[in-house]
Write a protein that holds these residues in place. Sequence first.
Motif, PDB file in Angstrom:
ATOM      1  N   ARG A   1       0.808  -1.221   0.000  1.00 31.44           N
ATOM      2  CA  ARG A   1       0.000   0.000   0.000  1.00 31.44           C
ATOM      3  C   ARG A   1       0.838   1.266   0.000  1.00 31.44           C
ATOM      4  O   ARG A   1       0.469   2.263  -0.609  1.00 31.44           O
ATOM      5  CB  ARG A   1      -0.920   0.025   1.226  1.00 31.44           C
ATOM      6  CG  ARG A   1      -2.112  -0.890   1.165  1.00 31.44           C
ATOM      7  CD  ARG A   1      -3.048  -0.645   2.333  1.00 31.44           C
ATOM      8  NE  ARG A   1      -2.396  -0.876   3.617  1.00 31.44           N
ATOM      9  CZ  ARG A   1      -1.993   0.071   4.452  1.00 31.44           C
ATOM     10  NH1 ARG A   1      -2.165   1.340   4.137  1.00 31.44           N
ATOM     11  NH2 ARG A   1      -1.427  -0.230   5.600  1.00 31.44           N
ATOM     12  N   LEU A   2       1.977   1.233   0.690  1.00 29.81           N
ATOM     13  CA  LEU A   2       2.682   2.470   1.002  1.00 29.81           C
ATOM     14  C   LEU A   2       3.981   2.688   0.227  1.00 29.81           C
ATOM     15  O   LEU A   2       4.406   3.832   0.060  1.00 29.81           O
ATOM     16  CB  LEU A   2       3.008   2.509   2.507  1.00 29.81           C
ATOM     17  CG  LEU A   2       1.822   2.421   3.459  1.00 29.81           C
ATOM     18  CD1 LEU A   2       2.307   2.303   4.901  1.00 29.81           C
ATOM     19  CD2 LEU A   2       0.915   3.634   3.305  1.00 29.81           C
ATOM     20  N   TRP A   3       4.618   1.621  -0.215  1.00 29.65           N
ATOM     21  CA  TRP A   3       5.954   1.759  -0.809  1.00 29.65           C
ATOM     22  C   TRP A   3       5.854   1.823  -2.332  1.00 29.65           C
ATOM     23  O   TRP A   3       5.084   1.069  -2.929  1.00 29.65           O
ATOM     24  CB  TRP A   3       6.838   0.594  -0.392  1.00 29.65           C
ATOM     25  CG  TRP A   3       8.304   0.861  -0.569  1.00 29.65           C
ATOM     26  CD1 TRP A   3       9.120   0.353  -1.522  1.00 29.65           C
ATOM     27  CD2 TRP A   3       9.141   1.684   0.256  1.00 29.65           C
ATOM     28  NE1 TRP A   3      10.402   0.811  -1.356  1.00 29.65           N
ATOM     29  CE2 TRP A   3      10.442   1.634  -0.270  1.00 29.65           C
ATOM     30  CE3 TRP A   3       8.899   2.469   1.391  1.00 29.65           C
ATOM     31  CZ2 TRP A   3      11.511   2.330   0.297  1.00 29.65           C
ATOM     32  CZ3 TRP A   3       9.968   3.157   1.955  1.00 29.65           C
ATOM     33  CH2 TRP A   3      11.247   3.092   1.408  1.00 29.65           C
ATOM     34  N   PRO A   4       6.607   2.699  -2.989  1.00 28.47           N
ATOM     35  CA  PRO A   4       6.508   2.828  -4.451  1.00 28.47           C
ATOM     36  C   PRO A   4       6.822   1.515  -5.174  1.00 28.47           C
ATOM     37  O   PRO A   4       7.789   0.819  -4.838  1.00 28.47           O
ATOM     38  CB  PRO A   4       7.562   3.893  -4.780  1.00 28.47           C
ATOM     39  CG  PRO A   4       7.736   4.672  -3.517  1.00 28.47           C
ATOM     40  CD  PRO A   4       7.550   3.682  -2.406  1.00 28.47           C
ATOM     41  N   SER A   5       6.014   1.206  -6.163  1.00 25.61           N
ATOM     42  CA  SER A   5       6.221  -0.029  -6.926  1.00 25.61           C
ATOM     43  C   SER A   5       7.480   0.039  -7.783  1.00 25.61           C
ATOM     44  O   SER A   5       7.982  -0.993  -8.239  1.00 25.61           O
ATOM     45  CB  SER A   5       5.004  -0.303  -7.814  1.00 25.61           C
ATOM     46  OG  SER A   5       4.799   0.770  -8.722  1.00 25.61           O
ATOM     47  N   SER A   6       8.009   1.241  -7.986  1.00 19.50           N
ATOM     48  CA  SER A   6       9.221   1.409  -8.791  1.00 19.50           C
ATOM     49  C   SER A   6      10.483   1.027  -8.039  1.00 19.50           C
ATOM     50  O   SER A   6      11.584   1.012  -8.610  1.00 19.50           O
ATOM     51  CB  SER A   6       9.340   2.865  -9.260  1.00 19.50           C
ATOM     52  OG  SER A   6       9.371   3.750  -8.140  1.00 19.50           O
ATOM     53  N   SER A   7      10.363   0.717  -6.758  1.00 19.28           N
ATOM     54  CA  SER A   7      11.520   0.394  -5.936  1.00 19.28           C
ATOM     55  C   SER A   7      12.218  -0.867  -6.444  1.00 19.28           C
ATOM     56  O   SER A   7      11.578  -1.895  -6.698  1.00 19.28           O
ATOM     57  CB  SER A   7      11.082   0.188  -4.489  1.00 19.28           C
ATOM     58  OG  SER A   7      12.164  -0.175  -3.661  1.00 19.28           O
ATOM     59  N   ALA A   8      13.531  -0.795  -6.593  1.00 14.73           N
ATOM     60  CA  ALA A   8      14.342  -1.959  -6.963  1.00 14.73           C
ATOM     61  C   ALA A   8      14.979  -2.494  -5.688  1.00 14.73           C
ATOM     62  O   ALA A   8      15.861  -1.851  -5.108  1.00 14.73           O
ATOM     63  CB  ALA A   8      15.405  -1.562  -7.975  1.00 14.73           C
ATOM     64  N   ASP A   9      14.538  -3.666  -5.257  1.00 11.95           N
ATOM     65  CA  ASP A   9      14.972  -4.221  -3.978  1.00 11.95           C
ATOM     66  C   ASP A   9      15.987  -5.337  -4.194  1.00 11.95           C
ATOM     67  O   ASP A   9      15.850  -6.143  -5.123  1.00 11.95           O
ATOM     68  CB  ASP A   9      13.775  -4.764  -3.201  1.00 11.95           C
ATOM     69  CG  ASP A   9      12.699  -3.709  -2.981  1.00 11.95           C
ATOM     70  OD1 ASP A   9      13.017  -2.511  -3.107  1.00 11.95           O
ATOM     71  OD2 ASP A   9      11.547  -4.087  -2.692  1.00 11.95           O
ATOM     72  N   SER A  10      16.994  -5.385  -3.329  1.00 10.94           N
ATOM     73  CA  SER A  10      18.009  -6.433  -3.440  1.00 10.94           C
ATOM     74  C   SER A  10      18.616  -6.703  -2.074  1.00 10.94           C
ATOM     75  O   SER A  10      18.446  -5.915  -1.126  1.00 10.94           O
ATOM     76  CB  SER A  10      19.105  -6.023  -4.429  1.00 10.94           C
ATOM     77  OG  SER A  10      19.765  -4.843  -3.997  1.00 10.94           O
ATOM     78  N   ASP A  11      19.312  -7.819  -1.972  1.00  6.20           N
ATOM     79  CA  ASP A  11      19.986  -8.191  -0.732  1.00  6.20           C
ATOM     80  C   ASP A  11      21.493  -8.088  -0.912  1.00  6.20           C
ATOM     81  O   ASP A  11      22.045  -8.569  -1.907  1.00  6.20           O
ATOM     82  CB  ASP A  11      19.610  -9.615  -0.318  1.00  6.20           C
ATOM     83  CG  ASP A  11      18.170  -9.733   0.133  1.00  6.20           C
ATOM     84  OD1 ASP A  11      17.683  -8.782   0.784  1.00  6.20           O
ATOM     85  OD2 ASP A  11      17.522 -10.752  -0.166  1.00  6.20           O
ATOM     86  N   VAL A  12      22.136  -7.470   0.054  1.00  2.00           N
ATOM     87  CA  VAL A  12      23.581  -7.263   0.043  1.00  2.00           C
ATOM     88  C   VAL A  12      24.191  -8.112   1.161  1.00  2.00           C
ATOM     89  O   VAL A  12      23.749  -8.046   2.302  1.00  2.00           O
ATOM     90  CB  VAL A  12      23.924  -5.776   0.262  1.00  2.00           C
ATOM     91  CG1 VAL A  12      25.410  -5.592   0.497  1.00  2.00           C
ATOM     92  CG2 VAL A  12      23.458  -4.939  -0.914  1.00  2.00           C
ATOM     93  N   VAL A  13      25.208  -8.897   0.826  1.00  4.07           N
ATOM     94  CA  VAL A  13      25.870  -9.739   1.818  1.00  4.07           C
ATOM     95  C   VAL A  13      26.983  -8.939   2.486  1.00  4.07           C
ATOM     96  O   VAL A  13      27.848  -8.375   1.816  1.00  4.07           O
ATOM     97  CB  VAL A  13      26.438 -11.011   1.179  1.00  4.07           C
ATOM     98  CG1 VAL A  13      27.191 -11.838   2.222  1.00  4.07           C
ATOM     99  CG2 VAL A  13      25.323 -11.850   0.568  1.00  4.07           C
ATOM    100  N   THR A  14      26.930  -8.852   3.822  1.00  3.28           N
ATOM    101  CA  THR A  14      27.987  -8.211   4.596  1.00  3.28           C
ATOM    102  C   THR A  14      28.493  -9.202   5.634  1.00  3.28           C
ATOM    103  O   THR A  14      27.895 -10.265   5.845  1.00  3.28           O
ATOM    104  CB  THR A  14      27.484  -6.945   5.322  1.00  3.28           C
ATOM    105  OG1 THR A  14      26.684  -7.331   6.453  1.00  3.28           O
ATOM    106  CG2 THR A  14      26.663  -6.057   4.384  1.00  3.28           C
ATOM    107  N   SER A  15      29.577  -8.847   6.319  1.00  5.01           N
ATOM    108  CA  SER A  15      30.120  -9.741   7.338  1.00  5.01           C
ATOM    109  C   SER A  15      29.244  -9.791   8.588  1.00  5.01           C
ATOM    110  O   SER A  15      29.476 -10.617   9.471  1.00  5.01           O
ATOM    111  CB  SER A  15      31.540  -9.316   7.718  1.00  5.01           C
ATOM    112  OG  SER A  15      31.563  -7.986   8.202  1.00  5.01           O
ATOM    113  N   PHE A  16      28.215  -8.920   8.640  1.00  4.63           N
ATOM    114  CA  PHE A  16      27.297  -8.904   9.773  1.00  4.63           C
ATOM    115  C   PHE A  16      25.940  -9.516   9.418  1.00  4.63           C
ATOM    116  O   PHE A  16      25.051  -9.565  10.269  1.00  4.63           O
ATOM    117  CB  PHE A  16      27.098  -7.471  10.264  1.00  4.63           C
ATOM    118  CG  PHE A  16      28.365  -6.837  10.757  1.00  4.63           C
ATOM    119  CD1 PHE A  16      28.812  -7.047  12.050  1.00  4.63           C
ATOM    120  CD2 PHE A  16      29.126  -6.039   9.916  1.00  4.63           C
ATOM    121  CE1 PHE A  16      29.980  -6.466  12.506  1.00  4.63           C
ATOM    122  CE2 PHE A  16      30.294  -5.449  10.367  1.00  4.63           C
ATOM    123  CZ  PHE A  16      30.737  -5.667  11.656  1.00  4.63           C
TER     124      PHE A  16
END
Length: 292
Positions: free
Chosen positions: A25-40
């Motif tokens: 409902r609230l977040w723009p559909s144009s958002s490009a989402d991804s996961d970033v691997v960090t040491s944490f």
Amino acid sequence: MPVGEFRNDKARDRFFTAYEEAAGRLWPSSSADSDVVTSFGTTRVHRLGAGDETPFVLLPGSGGPALMWHAYVGRLAASRPVIAIDPVGEPGPSVQTRAIDSGDEWSRWLDEVFAALGVGRAHLVGTSYGGWVALRHALRSPQSVASLTLVDPGGFGTVSRKFIAWMIACGLAGFTPRPIRHALAGRLRNVALRDDDAMRLVKATFGFRRRHILPPPLTDDELGRVTAPALVLLGGHSQLFDAAEVAARVTARMPHAVAEIVPEAGHDLVLWHPGEMAEQIVTFAADARTSA
């Protein structure tokens, strides 16, 4: 120190049901989402906007996912790219695998996120705990910070029992019937309690065990070494600190900082007039572009 995690599978499922509904409902559909691997751990990032301007990087407060910036991202992304981050160890789609025991480790986590995204510099925008993380990063990695916008940030005093009691009271108020919750919003100075759309998600965050350290206050010497242009916005009734004292300290100690007090707001400042505040953030970043 153990890592943050959901209490059980039921709590995780309840949270993500509410999260996905709110995001739809609230977040723009144009958002490009991804996961970033960090040491944490694995960090979820949401990218919006276009162009090659120095991006905004948004850091939410304690217990809040990046979704809390939903009323800001449209206006911010119209001026320059936006990267909204779900911090590890907070309720949300990021997954923490290693404890973060200091401000320097928070900065290292953010460095790793920046490196994975190819971000050299950013305009950091943080509220509450996220504001403290932004300050720590500006101290440790000043070359990567084009400007700071801090909204009632942590790091300007010891977290008191009074503040913790206020947080607990607000949490309990969230579970009361709607008329009572709305009435308590004024008494507790927390406009989030009047946001019926958000409360389902807020209540679902209580199924998450958050295990981050409390933010130690920055010393005067440390504040003096924060050289990035900084806009520090403070709630006049902040439950976290005395706004007038913090404003005076910011002005005296931070060499390129401007402090402004919003008289009617408390620690819930980020929820007050987000359209106007987004415009203010855009203007401040544009004025700081010579250092970006």
